[in-house]
Design a protein around this motif. Structure first.
Motif, PDB file in Angstrom:
ATOM      1  N   ALA A 195      -0.460  18.600  -4.745  1.00 18.68           N
ATOM      2  CA  ALA A 195       0.493  17.556  -5.401  1.00 18.68           C
ATOM      3  C   ALA A 195      -0.356  16.081  -4.488  1.00 18.68           C
ATOM      4  CB  ALA A 195       1.739  18.579  -4.414  1.00 18.68           C
ATOM      5  N   PHE A 196      -0.893  16.395  -3.598  1.00 14.80           N
ATOM      6  CA  PHE A 196      -1.106  15.091  -2.099  1.00 14.80           C
ATOM      7  C   PHE A 196      -2.456  14.616  -2.979  1.00 14.80           C
ATOM      8  CE2 PHE A 196      -3.725  12.003   0.605  1.00 14.80           C
ATOM      9  CZ  PHE A 196      -2.811  12.165   1.657  1.00 14.80           C
ATOM     10  N   GLU A 197      -2.672  14.655  -4.189  1.00 14.05           N
ATOM     11  CA  GLU A 197      -3.769  14.165  -5.080  1.00 14.05           C
ATOM     12  C   GLU A 197      -3.384  12.993  -5.749  1.00 14.05           C
ATOM     13  OE1 GLU A 197      -7.156  17.268  -5.054  1.00 14.05           O
ATOM     14  OE2 GLU A 197      -7.978  17.106  -2.861  1.00 14.05           O
ATOM     15  N   ALA A 198      -2.603  13.712  -6.013  1.00  9.39           N
ATOM     16  CA  ALA A 198      -1.457  13.188  -7.391  1.00  9.39           C
ATOM     17  C   ALA A 198      -1.092  12.051  -6.983  1.00  9.39           C
ATOM     18  CB  ALA A 198      -0.172  13.965  -8.043  1.00  9.39           C
ATOM     19  N   PHE A 199      -0.499  11.483  -5.681  1.00  6.65           N
ATOM     20  CA  PHE A 199       0.069  10.550  -5.343  1.00  6.65           C
ATOM     21  C   PHE A 199      -1.487   9.344  -4.692  1.00  6.65           C
ATOM     22  CE2 PHE A 199       3.395  13.294  -5.461  1.00  6.65           C
ATOM     23  CZ  PHE A 199       4.075  11.975  -6.036  1.00  6.65           C
ATOM     24  N   ASP A 200      -3.142  10.440  -3.918  1.00  7.26           N
ATOM     25  CA  ASP A 200      -3.460   9.838  -3.195  1.00  7.26           C
ATOM     26  C   ASP A 200      -4.438   9.133  -4.533  1.00  7.26           C
ATOM     27  OD1 ASP A 200      -5.550   8.561  -1.831  1.00  7.26           O
ATOM     28  OD2 ASP A 200      -6.395  10.697  -1.325  1.00  7.26           O
ATOM     29  N   LEU A 201      -4.001   7.882  -5.348  1.00  3.94           N
ATOM     30  CA  LEU A 201      -4.404   7.844  -6.709  1.00  3.94           C
ATOM     31  C   LEU A 201      -6.230   7.062  -6.759  1.00  3.94           C
ATOM     32  CD1 LEU A 201      -1.614   5.689  -8.412  1.00  3.94           C
ATOM     33  CD2 LEU A 201      -2.088   7.997  -8.806  1.00  3.94           C
ATOM     34  N   ASN A 202      -6.544   6.574  -5.299  1.00  4.52           N
ATOM     35  CA  ASN A 202      -8.112   6.367  -5.026  1.00  4.52           C
ATOM     36  C   ASN A 202      -8.067   6.837  -4.088  1.00  4.52           C
ATOM     37  OD1 ASN A 202      -6.900   5.747  -2.092  1.00  4.52           O
ATOM     38  ND2 ASN A 202      -7.355   3.358  -2.373  1.00  4.52           N
ATOM     39  N   GLY A 203      -8.429   8.768  -3.714  1.00  2.94           N
ATOM     40  CA  GLY A 203      -9.171   9.437  -3.654  1.00  2.94           C
ATOM     41  C   GLY A 203      -9.450   9.283  -2.253  1.00  2.94           C
ATOM     42  N   ASP A 204      -9.146   7.796  -0.899  1.00  3.33           N
ATOM     43  CA  ASP A 204      -9.430   7.590   0.015  1.00  3.33           C
ATOM     44  C   ASP A 204      -8.643   8.590   0.958  1.00  3.33           C
ATOM     45  OD1 ASP A 204      -6.587   6.573   0.379  1.00  3.33           O
ATOM     46  OD2 ASP A 204      -7.042   4.441   1.458  1.00  3.33           O
ATOM     47  N   PHE A 214      -4.916   8.720   2.091  1.00  2.00           N
ATOM     48  CA  PHE A 214      -4.167   8.033   2.335  1.00  2.00           C
ATOM     49  C   PHE A 214      -3.213   8.050   1.089  1.00  2.00           C
ATOM     50  CE2 PHE A 214      -7.397   6.585   5.837  1.00  2.00           C
ATOM     51  CZ  PHE A 214      -6.390   7.141   6.781  1.00  2.00           C
ATOM     52  N   ILE A 215      -1.638   8.157   1.049  1.00  6.49           N
ATOM     53  CA  ILE A 215      -0.821   7.425   0.367  1.00  6.49           C
ATOM     54  C   ILE A 215      -0.366   5.839   0.325  1.00  6.49           C
ATOM     55  CG2 ILE A 215       0.582   8.178  -1.264  1.00  6.49           C
ATOM     56  CD1 ILE A 215       0.462  10.383  -0.479  1.00  6.49           C
ATOM     57  N   SER A 216      -0.894   4.991  -0.065  1.00  3.56           N
ATOM     58  CA  SER A 216      -0.502   3.559   0.252  1.00  3.56           C
ATOM     59  C   SER A 216       1.187   3.233  -0.033  1.00  3.56           C
ATOM     60  CB  SER A 216      -1.746   2.784  -0.322  1.00  3.56           C
ATOM     61  OG  SER A 216      -1.654   2.763  -1.184  1.00  3.56           O
ATOM     62  N   LYS A 217       1.495   2.302   0.424  1.00  2.00           N
ATOM     63  CA  LYS A 217       2.536   1.747  -0.117  1.00  2.00           C
ATOM     64  C   LYS A 217       2.391   1.034  -1.938  1.00  2.00           C
ATOM     65  CE  LYS A 217       6.387  -2.053  -0.053  1.00  2.00           C
ATOM     66  NZ  LYS A 217       6.653  -3.224   0.489  1.00  2.00           N
ATOM     67  N   SER A 218       1.180   0.527  -2.013  1.00  2.00           N
ATOM     68  CA  SER A 218       0.494   0.419  -3.545  1.00  2.00           C
ATOM     69  C   SER A 218       0.811   1.072  -4.687  1.00  2.00           C
ATOM     70  CB  SER A 218      -0.474  -0.649  -3.403  1.00  2.00           C
ATOM     71  OG  SER A 218      -1.532  -0.186  -3.053  1.00  2.00           O
ATOM     72  N   GLU A 219      -0.091   2.653  -3.659  1.00  2.00           N
ATOM     73  CA  GLU A 219      -0.026   3.349  -4.560  1.00  2.00           C
ATOM     74  C   GLU A 219       1.378   4.458  -4.804  1.00  2.00           C
ATOM     75  OE1 GLU A 219      -4.336   5.468  -3.470  1.00  2.00           O
ATOM     76  OE2 GLU A 219      -3.075   5.496  -2.016  1.00  2.00           O
ATOM     77  N   MET A 220       2.074   4.599  -4.175  1.00  2.00           N
ATOM     78  CA  MET A 220       3.805   4.887  -4.437  1.00  2.00           C
ATOM     79  C   MET A 220       4.078   4.076  -5.298  1.00  2.00           C
ATOM     80  SD  MET A 220       4.405   7.455  -2.997  1.00  2.00           S
ATOM     81  CE  MET A 220       6.126   7.356  -3.091  1.00  2.00           C
ATOM     82  N   VAL A 221       4.453   2.551  -5.145  1.00  2.00           N
ATOM     83  CA  VAL A 221       5.102   1.961  -5.966  1.00  2.00           C
ATOM     84  C   VAL A 221       4.293   1.703  -7.393  1.00  2.00           C
ATOM     85  CG1 VAL A 221       4.910  -0.388  -6.751  1.00  2.00           C
ATOM     86  CG2 VAL A 221       4.936   0.228  -4.667  1.00  2.00           C
TER      87      VAL A 221
END
Length: 67
Positions: free
Chosen positions: A10-19, A21-28
């Motif tokens: 689930a976390f990796e689905a939101f961590d688009l760049n794999g760094d 962290f889930i950034s604001k831009s990834e959430m948007v």
């Protein structure tokens, strides 16, 4: 309760760049995508997605420690 593997996926689905962290831009980006499982639901606009996230500032959500 979800197991560690499910939480990591689930976390990796939101961590688009794999760094890690889930950034604001990834959430948007996630919130403004069409949802395949709910085709009648319209995606959020960028303004609608950024509005609630703006209250939390530039902080990122770190990868959960699942050890």
């Amino acid at each position: 309760m979800p197991d560690r593997e499910a939480l990591q996926e689930a976390f990796e689905a939101f961590d688009l760049n794999g760094d890690g962290f889930i950034s604001k831009s990834e959430m948007v980006e996630i919130l403004t995508r069409p949802c395949k499982s709910m085709p009648n639901q319209k995606p959020w606009t960028i303004a609608a997605a950024e509005g609630p996230l703006g209250r939390y500032g530039p902080s990122n959500c770190r990868r959960p420690d699942l050890r």
